[in-house]
Design an enzyme around this catalytic site. Structure first.
Site, short mmCIF file in Angstrom:
data_model
loop_
_atom_site.label_atom_id
_atom_site.label_comp_id
_atom_site.label_asym_id
_atom_site.label_seq_id
_atom_site.Cartn_x
_atom_site.Cartn_y
_atom_site.Cartn_z
N ASP A 13 0.87 -1.16 0.00
CA ASP A 13 0.00 0.00 0.00
C ASP A 13 0.91 1.22 0.00
OD1 ASP A 13 -2.39 1.58 0.40
OD2 ASP A 13 -1.78 1.76 2.49
N ASP A 15 -0.04 5.11 0.99
CA ASP A 15 -0.21 6.02 2.12
C ASP A 15 -0.24 5.25 3.44
OD1 ASP A 15 -1.28 8.84 0.78
OD2 ASP A 15 -1.89 7.07 -0.34
#
Length: 221
Positions: A13, A15
């Site tokens: 991922d 953020d």
């Protein structure tokens, strides 16, 4: 923790997992507040919702929800402000640069799968000099349904030619773990990220939990 063996590809991922983007996301939200004559809020108030995009940031900044008539205008302003300051204060979390280099030195590929739209993902990755190193960079607008649907992870597998059984996904949100499971791959929960209130990380069902980037490095060694 025992290292996760037989890996060809590590997907992350963005953020809250690879990059600490909360300072610039919060800064953009504070610029929207300033437009309304409101004082800035502290970074710490924005961090838990930094992975939730404009919806989460504007809820904290202005108590605005998507059904509010002003939401589209404030959202567009927020996105414009954020695009203009993508890496003003954002940077990879401590230890991430060394961890990625260690994967590359092992000959192991890595990529990014995010719910961020590509008009923000791509320049952010380029400004941080990560884009060209990634085996794939998949954003929410590349697929019909974002995480927790497996569409974006499946696209990453298609583009890299990697097998789900030899790939692991690392993320700081329950939806990351759900998406990895739906795609038939192993997952690692990133405990240093933007863990939002709700289901405890221990109950996400990840194959492993890395409380720190150092622990993640050990799992991927």
């Amino acid at each position: 923790m025992k290292p996760i063996a037989d890996l060809d590809l590590v997907l992350f991922d963005l953020d809250g997992t690879l990059v600490d983007t909360a300072p610039d996301l919060g800064g953009a939200a504070n610029q929207v507040r300033a437009d309304l004559g409101l004082p800035p809020l502290a970074d710490v108030l924005y961090r838990p919702v930094a992975s939730a995009g404009a919806r989460g940031l504007l809820k904290v900044a202005l108590e605005l929800t998507p059904d509010h008539p002003e939401f589209p205008v404030r959202r567009d302003a927020f996105l414009a402000y954020y695009r203009a300051r993508l890496t003003q204060r954002s940077a990879p979390f401590p230890g991430i640069a060394q961890m990625l280099l260690a994967q590359e030195l092992r000959g192991r590929r890595w990529g990014v799968v995010t719910n961020k739209p590509s008009f923000l993902t791509d320049p952010l990755m380029r400004e941080l000099q990560l884009y060209a190193r990634a085996a794939c960079v998949i954003s929410a607008d590349h697929v019909p349904a974002p995480k927790p649907a497996p569409d974006s992870i499946n696209l990453a597998l298609q583009r890299t030619g990697a097998a789900a059984g030899r790939t692991v996904y690392v993320g700081d949100d329950l939806r990351d773990i759900e998406a990895a499971k739906a795609a038939g791959m192993r997952s690692i929960a990133a405990g240093w990220g933007y863990i939002s209130p709700g289901t405890p990380i221990e109950r996400w069902g990840a194959d492993a939990i890395a409380a720190t980037v150092a622990e993640l490095g050990a799992l991927l060694s």
